[in-house]
Design a protein around this motif. Structure first.
Motif, PDB file in Angstrom:
ATOM      1  N   ILE A 292       0.788  -1.306   0.034  1.00 51.44           N
ATOM      2  CA  ILE A 292      -0.016  -0.116  -0.071  1.00 51.44           C
ATOM      3  C   ILE A 292       0.726   1.353  -0.165  1.00 51.44           C
ATOM      4  O   ILE A 292       0.425   2.332  -0.870  1.00 51.44           O
ATOM      5  CB  ILE A 292      -0.981   0.031   1.226  1.00 51.44           C
ATOM      6  N   ILE A 293       1.859   1.003   0.754  1.00 49.01           N
ATOM      7  CA  ILE A 293       2.901   2.490   0.569  1.00 49.01           C
ATOM      8  C   ILE A 293       3.602   2.644  -0.871  1.00 49.01           C
ATOM      9  O   ILE A 293       3.557   3.743  -1.163  1.00 49.01           O
ATOM     10  CB  ILE A 293       3.965   2.314   1.735  1.00 49.01           C
ATOM     11  N   VAL A 294       3.727   1.421  -1.120  1.00 48.36           N
ATOM     12  CA  VAL A 294       4.450   1.751  -2.814  1.00 48.36           C
ATOM     13  C   VAL A 294       3.140   2.344  -3.499  1.00 48.36           C
ATOM     14  O   VAL A 294       3.396   3.291  -4.468  1.00 48.36           O
ATOM     15  CB  VAL A 294       4.545   0.406  -3.366  1.00 48.36           C
ATOM     16  N   LEU A 295       1.763   2.005  -3.536  1.00 47.95           N
ATOM     17  CA  LEU A 295       0.825   2.515  -4.094  1.00 47.95           C
ATOM     18  C   LEU A 295       0.550   3.929  -3.624  1.00 47.95           C
ATOM     19  O   LEU A 295       0.025   4.801  -4.739  1.00 47.95           O
ATOM     20  CB  LEU A 295      -0.551   1.752  -3.848  1.00 47.95           C
ATOM     21  N   TYR A 296       0.965   4.396  -2.672  1.00 43.74           N
ATOM     22  CA  TYR A 296       0.863   5.491  -2.034  1.00 43.74           C
ATOM     23  C   TYR A 296       1.910   6.453  -2.961  1.00 43.74           C
ATOM     24  O   TYR A 296       1.303   7.559  -3.531  1.00 43.74           O
ATOM     25  CB  TYR A 296       1.145   5.871  -0.777  1.00 43.74           C
ATOM     26  N   ALA A 297       3.114   5.989  -2.972  1.00 47.77           N
ATOM     27  CA  ALA A 297       4.127   6.783  -3.869  1.00 47.77           C
ATOM     28  C   ALA A 297       3.845   6.849  -5.215  1.00 47.77           C
ATOM     29  O   ALA A 297       3.883   8.053  -5.596  1.00 47.77           O
ATOM     30  CB  ALA A 297       5.301   6.002  -3.616  1.00 47.77           C
ATOM     31  N   VAL A 298       3.045   5.883  -5.690  1.00 46.11           N
ATOM     32  CA  VAL A 298       2.538   5.713  -7.278  1.00 46.11           C
ATOM     33  C   VAL A 298       1.629   6.836  -7.221  1.00 46.11           C
ATOM     34  O   VAL A 298       1.571   8.022  -8.292  1.00 46.11           O
ATOM     35  CB  VAL A 298       2.211   4.456  -7.560  1.00 46.11           C
ATOM     36  N   THR A 299       0.658   6.771  -6.596  1.00 48.10           N
ATOM     37  CA  THR A 299      -0.728   8.169  -6.649  1.00 48.10           C
ATOM     38  C   THR A 299      -0.066   9.315  -6.403  1.00 48.10           C
ATOM     39  O   THR A 299      -0.411  10.238  -7.415  1.00 48.10           O
ATOM     40  CB  THR A 299      -1.837   7.613  -5.805  1.00 48.10           C
ATOM     41  N   LEU A 300       0.808   9.634  -5.354  1.00 50.72           N
ATOM     42  CA  LEU A 300       1.170  10.989  -5.197  1.00 50.72           C
ATOM     43  C   LEU A 300       2.319  11.478  -6.534  1.00 50.72           C
ATOM     44  O   LEU A 300       2.282  12.579  -6.831  1.00 50.72           O
ATOM     45  CB  LEU A 300       2.140  11.025  -4.078  1.00 50.72           C
ATOM     46  N   THR A 301       3.105  10.444  -6.833  1.00 53.60           N
ATOM     47  CA  THR A 301       3.904  10.828  -8.107  1.00 53.60           C
ATOM     48  C   THR A 301       2.834  11.113  -9.509  1.00 53.60           C
ATOM     49  O   THR A 301       3.422  12.435  -9.896  1.00 53.60           O
ATOM     50  CB  THR A 301       4.723   9.742  -8.487  1.00 53.60           C
ATOM     51  N   VAL A 302       1.805  10.429  -9.679  1.00 54.98           N
ATOM     52  CA  VAL A 302       1.124  10.715 -10.746  1.00 54.98           C
ATOM     53  C   VAL A 302       0.531  12.197 -10.559  1.00 54.98           C
ATOM     54  O   VAL A 302       0.385  13.199 -11.699  1.00 54.98           O
ATOM     55  CB  VAL A 302       0.215   9.618 -10.684  1.00 54.98           C
ATOM     56  N   PHE A 303       0.087  12.149  -9.445  1.00 53.09           N
ATOM     57  CA  PHE A 303      -1.000  13.748  -9.252  1.00 53.09           C
ATOM     58  C   PHE A 303       0.046  15.033  -9.075  1.00 53.09           C
ATOM     59  O   PHE A 303      -0.035  16.125  -9.151  1.00 53.09           O
ATOM     60  CB  PHE A 303      -1.584  14.016  -8.004  1.00 53.09           C
ATOM     61  N   ALA A 304       1.477  14.847  -8.674  1.00 44.09           N
ATOM     62  CA  ALA A 304       2.370  15.560  -8.679  1.00 44.09           C
ATOM     63  C   ALA A 304       3.153  15.982 -10.021  1.00 44.09           C
ATOM     64  O   ALA A 304       3.457  17.321 -10.356  1.00 44.09           O
ATOM     65  CB  ALA A 304       3.518  15.055  -7.723  1.00 44.09           C
ATOM     66  N   THR A 305       2.925  14.950 -10.924  1.00 48.11           N
ATOM     67  CA  THR A 305       3.710  15.414 -12.128  1.00 48.11           C
ATOM     68  C   THR A 305       2.587  15.646 -13.309  1.00 48.11           C
ATOM     69  O   THR A 305       3.231  16.056 -14.307  1.00 48.11           O
ATOM     70  CB  THR A 305       4.735  14.287 -12.485  1.00 48.11           C
ATOM     71  N   VAL A 306       1.430  15.103 -13.293  1.00 45.27           N
ATOM     72  CA  VAL A 306       0.586  15.218 -14.641  1.00 45.27           C
ATOM     73  C   VAL A 306      -0.111  16.555 -14.420  1.00 45.27           C
ATOM     74  O   VAL A 306      -1.050  16.558 -13.372  1.00 45.27           O
ATOM     75  CB  VAL A 306      -0.353  14.111 -14.574  1.00 45.27           C
ATOM     76  N   HIS A 307       0.384  17.492 -15.093  1.00 37.04           N
ATOM     77  CA  HIS A 307      -0.432  18.868 -15.187  1.00 37.04           C
ATOM     78  C   HIS A 307      -1.629  18.609 -15.203  1.00 37.04           C
ATOM     79  O   HIS A 307      -2.508  19.635 -14.579  1.00 37.04           O
ATOM     80  CB  HIS A 307       0.265  19.831 -15.899  1.00 37.04           C
ATOM     81  N   GLU A 308      -2.114  18.068 -16.085  1.00 36.91           N
ATOM     82  CA  GLU A 308      -3.780  18.006 -16.308  1.00 36.91           C
ATOM     83  C   GLU A 308      -4.591  17.617 -15.209  1.00 36.91           C
ATOM     84  O   GLU A 308      -5.788  17.933 -15.290  1.00 36.91           O
ATOM     85  CB  GLU A 308      -4.039  16.898 -17.669  1.00 36.91           C
ATOM     86  N   LEU A 309      -3.905  16.937 -14.187  1.00 39.68           N
ATOM     87  CA  LEU A 309      -4.682  16.599 -13.062  1.00 39.68           C
ATOM     88  C   LEU A 309      -4.539  17.822 -11.919  1.00 39.68           C
ATOM     89  O   LEU A 309      -5.123  17.520 -10.800  1.00 39.68           O
ATOM     90  CB  LEU A 309      -4.184  15.222 -12.562  1.00 39.68           C
ATOM     91  N   HIS A 310      -3.893  18.855 -11.925  1.00 39.35           N
ATOM     92  CA  HIS A 310      -3.695  19.559 -11.143  1.00 39.35           C
ATOM     93  C   HIS A 310      -4.831  20.580 -11.037  1.00 39.35           C
ATOM     94  O   HIS A 310      -5.035  21.745 -11.807  1.00 39.35           O
ATOM     95  CB  HIS A 310      -2.619  20.804 -11.120  1.00 39.35           C
ATOM     96  N   PHE A 311      -5.857  20.345 -10.145  1.00 35.39           N
ATOM     97  CA  PHE A 311      -7.136  21.050 -10.213  1.00 35.39           C
ATOM     98  C   PHE A 311      -7.254  22.419  -9.574  1.00 35.39           C
ATOM     99  O   PHE A 311      -7.927  23.542 -10.193  1.00 35.39           O
ATOM    100  CB  PHE A 311      -8.480  20.458  -9.164  1.00 35.39           C
ATOM    101  N   TRP A 312      -6.131  22.747  -9.122  1.00 34.49           N
ATOM    102  CA  TRP A 312      -5.787  24.217  -8.509  1.00 34.49           C
ATOM    103  C   TRP A 312      -5.539  25.026  -9.816  1.00 34.49           C
ATOM    104  O   TRP A 312      -5.675  26.385  -9.626  1.00 34.49           O
ATOM    105  CB  TRP A 312      -4.873  24.108  -7.405  1.00 34.49           C
ATOM    106  N   ASP A 313      -4.946  24.624 -10.742  1.00 31.92           N
ATOM    107  CA  ASP A 313      -4.793  25.308 -11.902  1.00 31.92           C
ATOM    108  C   ASP A 313      -5.838  25.652 -12.832  1.00 31.92           C
ATOM    109  O   ASP A 313      -5.788  26.328 -13.902  1.00 31.92           O
ATOM    110  CB  ASP A 313      -3.727  24.591 -12.834  1.00 31.92           C
ATOM    111  N   TYR A 314      -6.972  25.011 -12.770  1.00 32.91           N
ATOM    112  CA  TYR A 314      -8.351  25.122 -13.471  1.00 32.91           C
ATOM    113  C   TYR A 314      -9.483  25.920 -12.721  1.00 32.91           C
ATOM    114  O   TYR A 314     -10.524  25.964 -13.130  1.00 32.91           O
ATOM    115  CB  TYR A 314      -8.832  23.610 -13.762  1.00 32.91           C
ATOM    116  N   VAL A 315      -9.112  26.526 -11.580  1.00 34.11           N
ATOM    117  CA  VAL A 315      -9.784  27.178 -10.760  1.00 34.11           C
ATOM    118  C   VAL A 315      -9.701  28.726 -11.389  1.00 34.11           C
ATOM    119  O   VAL A 315      -8.647  29.264 -11.373  1.00 34.11           O
ATOM    120  CB  VAL A 315      -9.486  26.977  -9.331  1.00 34.11           C
ATOM    121  N   ASP A 316     -10.937  29.240 -11.729  1.00 29.32           N
ATOM    122  CA  ASP A 316     -11.019  30.618 -12.223  1.00 29.32           C
ATOM    123  C   ASP A 316     -10.761  31.698 -10.885  1.00 29.32           C
ATOM    124  O   ASP A 316     -11.195  31.445  -9.873  1.00 29.32           O
ATOM    125  CB  ASP A 316     -12.260  30.848 -12.720  1.00 29.32           C
TER     126      ASP A 316
END
Length: 316
Positions: A292-316
């Motif tokens: 599970i800790i490895v999966l934590y690291a995977v999900t954190l990496t995905v959301f940290a590096t994939v700009h299209e998933l950065h919801f804060w950049d899409y807030v008006d």
């Protein structure tokens, strides 16, 4: 998907032999349906045990296909004309345990030559259970293709079932049962939507340690909230929903998705780890937590590096 079994319970019958003959029509109807695996008539050497018919299909979808079929309705209609009426809804269980609240399922490996003694002990247990609040019946199924006898005890609520499992009446009635078995009886485990597996072992109620449930919930909750914030949040905002309302609606979607789909799916590969009996060893506990800790690291990496998933950049 795992195999699924339906147990149809009937009101007491006057002529058990005639009911047994008619039950073959119901079993034949199931056998002719897609996905049929096995079927059998319950054992009821005493009137305190329910007469029932159990059928097993390769998965729940095919089981429900037969349960809802016109052919089964016709056979049950013929049974009602003969005086064989069902006394409850169908009891469904899988390898994970009963799907309904208030139902306890126990598997027994009966020693050779002890079958009659075992049935007598089950009758004794059923008599004791019948005196408890909320008791609705006890079904005893003969050995399945795996060689185990199965007993199902039904109570109106889960709390009443728990009261029975902890009762002095049950403890007293259990004396003598173990001498008919080759090994300790056990209940099928049942995992709740939020990663807690409940198992009855030797009369004790065991549950997944809270830290394991919390780790798995966090694994599912974090990406769920992140994705909803990125994709659902802007849609709600564009529709005119205020932030306080948008967050509430988003949480409704989150809880519903986790309850009925995400958590059951995520729990499946960790089933042994979550089991309070099979997963209580140090090695399996560490291995599951590490995964599970490895999966934590995977999900954190995905959301940290994939700009299209950065919801804060899409807030008006």
């Amino acid at each position: 998907m795992s195999e699924a079994t339906a147990v149809t319970v009937f009101h007491p019958v006057d002529d058990s032999a005639a009911f047994g003959r008619w039950s073959q029509d119901l079993l034949a109807s199931a056998q002719a349906a897609a996905g049929h695996v096995a079927g059998q008539l319950s054992a009821f050497p005493d009137a305190v045990l329910d007469c029932a018919v159990a059928v097993t299909f390769s998965d729940e979808i095919q089981l429900h296909g037969w349960l809802d079929s016109a052919d089964r309705d016709d056979v049950l209609g013929d049974g009602r004309a003969r005086g064989y009426s069902t006394c409850s809804g169908d009891l469904i269980f899988t390898d994970d345990g009963p799907l309904a609240a208030g139902v306890g399922l126990f598997r027994h490996d009966v020693a050779a030559g002890k079958e009659a003694d075992f049935e007598a002990m089950e009758v004794r247990l059923a008599v004791a259970a019948a005196g408890m609040p909320g008791h609705e019946g006890t079904v005893l199924l003969p050995p399945d293709r795996h060689g185990d006898w199965i007993s199902l005890v039904r109570f109106r609520t889960s709390a009443q079932l728990s009261e029975w499992l902890r009762s002095a009446e049950r403890s007293e009635a259990l004396s003598g049962l173990r001498s008919t078995l080759r090994r300790e009886f056990a209940s099928a485990s049942n995992t709740t939507p939020f990663a807690t597996t409940v198992r009855i072992e030797g009369g004790r109620t065991l549950m997944t340690p809270n830290w394991k449930s919390a780790m798995l919930v966090l694994l599912v909750l974090y990406p769920t909230v992140m994705l909803l914030s990125r994709f659902l949040g802007p849609v709600l905002a564009d529709a005119g929903a205020e932030p306080w309302l948008g967050l509430w609606l988003s949480q409704i979607v989150s809880v519903a998705a986790m309850q009925w789909w995400l958590m059951p799916t995520a729990s499946r590969p960790f089933r042994r780890w979550l089991d309070p009996v099979e997963g209580r060893g140090f090695r399996i506990g560490v291995a599951g937590a590490a995964a599970i800790i490895v999966l934590y690291a995977v999900t954190l990496t995905v959301f940290a590096t994939v700009h299209e998933l950065h919801f804060w950049d899409y807030v008006d």
